[in-house]
Design a protein around this motif. Sequence first.
Motif: not given
Lengths: 215, 126
Positions: A61, A38, A33-34, B13-14, A41, B16-18, B105-106, A57, A31, B11, A49, B20-21, A45, B24-25
């Motif tokens: 986190n 973000l 790392r994501e 938070e994991f 990003d 929803s954040t992923l 993850i990367n 947020k 979490i 999870e 976008k 969103e990322r 970006f 964006i892409r």
Amino acid sequence: MNSDKLYRAHLQFIGKVIAICTHDIRNHLAIIRESTGLIMDTLEFSRSKLQGIEISKPLNNIDKQALKSSSFLALLSSFCHRLDHESSVFSINQLIDELLTLLNRNLIQREIEVAKDYSENIQPIEGHPAILQFLLFCIIEKIENKGALQVITTDSNTNIQIILKYEQGLKDGSNDLMICTEALIEEACSVVSAQVKIGPKEYVLTLNKAKGGKT
Amino acid sequence: MSKKILIVDDEDEFGSTLAERLLIRDYDAKAVYDVEKAMIEIRQSPPDIVLLDLRMPGGFGMSTIKAIKEISPKTKILMITGHGSQQNVKDALENGAEGFMIKPINIEELLDKIETLYNQSQAINP
């Protein structure tokens, strides 16, 4: 520790707890790392976008997960240090809380909802906290998935009781780890000077203050 | 048309954040937090790729892989988990998952895997 079997079973228990904890910590880190990803990003970006994404947020986190990991590691450290001395002074309620928090992910996956009802005035006792945690773990392992588990502690002049009430049944004979046999539970009880009584939908663990250690 | 990605992870938070990322892409990404909701989503609108957590309340990953493949055989499944057992990787691949990643993850590696899986699915089912 009395026997090789109990020693091996206890090692397996520690392995299982550490595996659950590392799983949890990996989730916290994922979490984090994501969330940092973000935020990066948002620098990379174009504005169009990023509409609707609030920077607070991912920042929240990161803060929350770092704190979670930190408290989790403190508990894990305390859990591991319980092995420094075979016998030590400990608080029953804290000991149970530590175990339940470390097993939390496993309990969620097993869909077991835990409620606690602790007697507040239990004095610390001296005994074998690591084996007592193993004993509680064995009992929890025996309870079937999906249902409620109530953990109650009570205190009297001579005894402390830990009562585990569950609404579901018990697993049929075996358990996932195959380490929590009746013989090992009996042996662990003897190490911590506890008596275990299996009632209808409950395990009652009675620790004799005089035998198990002094308050 | 955007590639449709469904993230299934308790999870939130994991997930929803992923999501969103990925949005964006330019991926059509959505996160759900339990197996039941995932199955409803897959029935209603089968995704190209599911990013599936191995251990979820109400469903161990292996049975979920089979259930997804029954509903939507074309959907590719990439397992994502913090559970570190090599046996689980083997079991997931044997049960029909197409890939596996360990948390954290990367994102670049994930995007590569998504593209590879998507191209595979298009080669079989253009």
